[in-house]
Each structure stands twice: as C-alpha cells, then as structure tokens.
Design a protein around this motif. Structure first.
Motif, PDB file in Angstrom:
ATOM      1  N   VAL A 140     -13.852   5.308 -76.300  1.00  0.00           N
ATOM      2  CA  VAL A 140     -12.772   4.841 -75.438  1.00  0.00           C
ATOM      3  C   VAL A 140     -12.464   5.842 -74.323  1.00  0.00           C
ATOM      4  O   VAL A 140     -12.652   7.047 -74.487  1.00  0.00           O
ATOM      5  N   ARG A 141     -12.011   5.265 -73.223  1.00  0.00           N
ATOM      6  CA  ARG A 141     -11.615   6.045 -72.044  1.00  0.00           C
ATOM      7  C   ARG A 141     -10.567   5.231 -71.299  1.00  0.00           C
ATOM      8  O   ARG A 141     -10.819   4.076 -70.946  1.00  0.00           O
ATOM      9  N   ASP A 142      -9.400   5.804 -71.102  1.00  0.00           N
ATOM     10  CA  ASP A 142      -8.358   5.155 -70.296  1.00  0.00           C
ATOM     11  C   ASP A 142      -8.069   3.714 -70.727  1.00  0.00           C
ATOM     12  O   ASP A 142      -7.957   2.818 -69.888  1.00  0.00           O
ATOM     13  N   GLY A 143      -7.987   3.455 -72.022  1.00  0.00           N
ATOM     14  CA  GLY A 143      -7.655   2.120 -72.504  1.00  0.00           C
ATOM     15  C   GLY A 143      -8.789   1.123 -72.459  1.00  0.00           C
ATOM     16  O   GLY A 143      -8.570  -0.082 -72.623  1.00  0.00           O
ATOM     17  N   ALA A 201     -27.486  -3.158 -70.225  1.00  0.00           N
ATOM     18  CA  ALA A 201     -26.419  -2.749 -69.312  1.00  0.00           C
ATOM     19  C   ALA A 201     -25.311  -2.120 -70.142  1.00  0.00           C
ATOM     20  O   ALA A 201     -25.270  -2.292 -71.359  1.00  0.00           O
ATOM     21  N   VAL A 202     -24.438  -1.378 -69.482  1.00  0.00           N
ATOM     22  CA  VAL A 202     -23.249  -0.835 -70.144  1.00  0.00           C
ATOM     23  C   VAL A 202     -22.046  -1.166 -69.280  1.00  0.00           C
ATOM     24  O   VAL A 202     -22.171  -1.333 -68.067  1.00  0.00           O
ATOM     25  N   ARG A 203     -20.902  -1.276 -69.918  1.00  0.00           N
ATOM     26  CA  ARG A 203     -19.668  -1.478 -69.157  1.00  0.00           C
ATOM     27  C   ARG A 203     -18.463  -1.033 -69.960  1.00  0.00           C
ATOM     28  O   ARG A 203     -18.456  -1.104 -71.182  1.00  0.00           O
ATOM     29  N   TRP A 204     -17.478  -0.557 -69.222  1.00  0.00           N
ATOM     30  CA  TRP A 204     -16.182  -0.215 -69.800  1.00  0.00           C
ATOM     31  C   TRP A 204     -15.348  -1.495 -69.750  1.00  0.00           C
ATOM     32  O   TRP A 204     -15.128  -2.049 -68.672  1.00  0.00           O
ATOM     33  N   VAL A 205     -14.917  -1.955 -70.904  1.00  0.00           N
ATOM     34  CA  VAL A 205     -14.195  -3.215 -70.998  1.00  0.00           C
ATOM     35  C   VAL A 205     -12.767  -2.937 -71.467  1.00  0.00           C
ATOM     36  O   VAL A 205     -12.573  -2.254 -72.482  1.00  0.00           O
ATOM     37  N   PRO A 206     -11.761  -3.460 -70.756  1.00  0.00           N
ATOM     38  CA  PRO A 206     -10.389  -3.281 -71.222  1.00  0.00           C
ATOM     39  C   PRO A 206     -10.241  -3.802 -72.652  1.00  0.00           C
ATOM     40  O   PRO A 206     -10.874  -4.796 -73.027  1.00  0.00           O
ATOM     41  N   LEU A 207      -9.431  -3.121 -73.411  1.00  0.00           N
ATOM     42  CA  LEU A 207      -9.229  -3.509 -74.806  1.00  0.00           C
ATOM     43  C   LEU A 207      -8.880  -4.979 -74.938  1.00  0.00           C
ATOM     44  O   LEU A 207      -9.381  -5.660 -75.832  1.00  0.00           O
ATOM     45  N   SER A 208      -8.063  -5.496 -74.048  1.00  0.00           N
ATOM     46  CA  SER A 208      -7.639  -6.897 -74.133  1.00  0.00           C
ATOM     47  C   SER A 208      -8.820  -7.862 -74.010  1.00  0.00           C
ATOM     48  O   SER A 208      -8.716  -9.019 -74.413  1.00  0.00           O
ATOM     49  N   ASP A 209      -9.924  -7.413 -73.460  1.00  0.00           N
ATOM     50  CA  ASP A 209     -11.103  -8.266 -73.283  1.00  0.00           C
ATOM     51  C   ASP A 209     -12.209  -7.983 -74.297  1.00  0.00           C
ATOM     52  O   ASP A 209     -13.280  -8.585 -74.213  1.00  0.00           O
ATOM     53  N   ALA A 210     -11.978  -7.078 -75.233  1.00  0.00           N
ATOM     54  CA  ALA A 210     -13.021  -6.682 -76.194  1.00  0.00           C
ATOM     55  C   ALA A 210     -12.993  -7.597 -77.419  1.00  0.00           C
ATOM     56  O   ALA A 210     -12.624  -7.200 -78.515  1.00  0.00           O
ATOM     57  N   HIS A 211     -13.408  -8.831 -77.198  1.00  0.00           N
ATOM     58  CA  HIS A 211     -13.479  -9.798 -78.299  1.00  0.00           C
ATOM     59  C   HIS A 211     -14.751 -10.625 -78.128  1.00  0.00           C
ATOM     60  O   HIS A 211     -15.390 -10.593 -77.075  1.00  0.00           O
ATOM     61  N   GLY A 212     -15.154 -11.317 -79.175  1.00  0.00           N
ATOM     62  CA  GLY A 212     -16.382 -12.102 -79.120  1.00  0.00           C
ATOM     63  C   GLY A 212     -17.624 -11.244 -79.065  1.00  0.00           C
ATOM     64  O   GLY A 212     -18.656 -11.656 -78.540  1.00  0.00           O
ATOM     65  N   LEU A 213     -17.539 -10.029 -79.624  1.00  0.00           N
ATOM     66  CA  LEU A 213     -18.671  -9.105 -79.594  1.00  0.00           C
ATOM     67  C   LEU A 213     -19.719  -9.472 -80.638  1.00  0.00           C
ATOM     68  O   LEU A 213     -19.435 -10.188 -81.603  1.00  0.00           O
ATOM     69  N   ALA A 214     -20.921  -8.971 -80.465  1.00  0.00           N
ATOM     70  CA  ALA A 214     -22.014  -9.210 -81.408  1.00  0.00           C
ATOM     71  C   ALA A 214     -21.660  -8.640 -82.784  1.00  0.00           C
ATOM     72  O   ALA A 214     -20.826  -7.737 -82.910  1.00  0.00           O
ATOM     73  N   PHE A 215     -22.352  -9.160 -83.780  1.00  0.00           N
ATOM     74  CA  PHE A 215     -22.194  -8.720 -85.172  1.00  0.00           C
ATOM     75  C   PHE A 215     -20.707  -8.798 -85.555  1.00  0.00           C
ATOM     76  O   PHE A 215     -20.062  -9.782 -85.230  1.00  0.00           O
ATOM     77  N   ASP A 216     -20.190  -7.779 -86.213  1.00  0.00           N
ATOM     78  CA  ASP A 216     -18.769  -7.710 -86.573  1.00  0.00           C
ATOM     79  C   ASP A 216     -18.060  -6.657 -85.722  1.00  0.00           C
ATOM     80  O   ASP A 216     -17.051  -6.091 -86.126  1.00  0.00           O
ATOM     81  N   HIS A 217     -18.568  -6.417 -84.532  1.00  0.00           N
ATOM     82  CA  HIS A 217     -18.044  -5.334 -83.707  1.00  0.00           C
ATOM     83  C   HIS A 217     -16.620  -5.587 -83.216  1.00  0.00           C
ATOM     84  O   HIS A 217     -15.872  -4.628 -82.991  1.00  0.00           O
ATOM     85  N   THR A 218     -16.197  -6.839 -83.078  1.00  0.00           N
ATOM     86  CA  THR A 218     -14.799  -7.106 -82.739  1.00  0.00           C
ATOM     87  C   THR A 218     -13.895  -6.584 -83.845  1.00  0.00           C
ATOM     88  O   THR A 218     -12.851  -5.983 -83.576  1.00  0.00           O
ATOM     89  N   ASP A 219     -14.286  -6.779 -85.102  1.00  0.00           N
ATOM     90  CA  ASP A 219     -13.502  -6.271 -86.239  1.00  0.00           C
ATOM     91  C   ASP A 219     -13.429  -4.746 -86.221  1.00  0.00           C
ATOM     92  O   ASP A 219     -12.392  -4.166 -86.539  1.00  0.00           O
ATOM     93  N   ILE A 220     -14.528  -4.098 -85.858  1.00  0.00           N
ATOM     94  CA  ILE A 220     -14.557  -2.636 -85.812  1.00  0.00           C
ATOM     95  C   ILE A 220     -13.624  -2.125 -84.711  1.00  0.00           C
ATOM     96  O   ILE A 220     -12.849  -1.188 -84.934  1.00  0.00           O
TER      97      ILE A 220
END
Length: 141
Positions: free
Chosen positions: A17-20, A110-129
């Motif tokens: 994480v960096r800046d939220g 690719a890589v990207r910094w994603v705001p926490l509010s948008d960090a959902h629907g991730l692969a595997f169980d990564h949203t839970d993590i």
C-alpha cells in the motif's frame, strides 16, 4: 484403508500500500489472465514465505522492500481458492513511501495503484486478503 495424498503448493502474496492505494498486477496468463491480482507467487526451495513475498513483489512490480518490514496478514488455504489445484498462501502487508513507483515485470502484464475503494473483484481470493489487511490493527488504510 486406502490413503490418498493431495499435492499442496506453497505461495506468498503481498498487499503493498501507498497513500491509500494498493498495488495490483494484471495477470499475464491463465488462470485469471487479464484480471487484477496481488503480486505473489511460489515459495522456492529453501526460501521462507516472507522472503518469497519480497522477491515476488520485486520481480513482478520492481518495488523492493525489506522482508522484515512486512506484516503477516494470514494463511489462506481454502481447497478451491485456485483452479489449478491446492494452493496455500501466506499473505503479507507492507506500506511503502509516497513516490515509490512500480513497473510490470515477470508474469505481470501491467501494474497499477488502485484506490482501496476500487480493490474488489480481484483474481483468486485476493479481495478477501485485501479486506483482511484493511482491518488489521494499525493498518495504513
């Protein structure tokens, strides 16, 4: 009685994480090709999960951290968490300073910094993590 054995693969994932915002990779190949996921991968022979997490973060995003700056979030071992078979991951949380940049490497398309509010629907169980990391005491979120 017949004994059955299950192959279990050991991996490590990182919530960086960096800046939220959380650092996510776009997966370059199946499963979940094109989906966003946490940086991570297999623990190599003779390697700890903490060392593997730091190595994978560097290989996939170019972000280098001291393995001891990472905090264990938890162990994720649901039998169906990965369509390739049984994968058990140790997930870590690390906060990096403002200004740290990332670039795709290794198996990240690719890589990207994603705001926490948008960090959902991730692969595997990564949203839970990511959710678990948010609720850790002294979490940077």
């Amino acid at each position: 009685m017949t004994e059955t054995f299950e192959t279990i693969r050991y991996t490590a994932d990182v919530v960086c994480v960096r800046d939220g915002a959380v650092l996510l990779i776009e997966r370059g190949w199946p499963p979940h090709k094109g989906q966003l996921a946490l940086p991570g991968g297999h623990v190599d022979p003779g390697e700890t999960s903490r060392a593997a997490a730091a190595r994978e973060l560097l290989e996939e995003t170019g972000v280098g951290v001291d393995p001891w700056d990472m905090e264990l979030i938890g162990i994720y071992d649901a039998p169906e968490r990965d369509p390739r078979g049984r994968y058990v991951t140790a997930a870590y949380l690390v906060t990096v300073p403002t200004g740290i940049t990332a670039q795709a490497g290794d198996d990240a398309a690719a890589v990207r910094w994603v705001p926490l509010s948008d960090a959902h629907g991730l692969a595997f169980d990564h949203t839970d993590i990511v959710t678990a990391a948010r609720y850790r005491q002294n979490s940077p979120f």
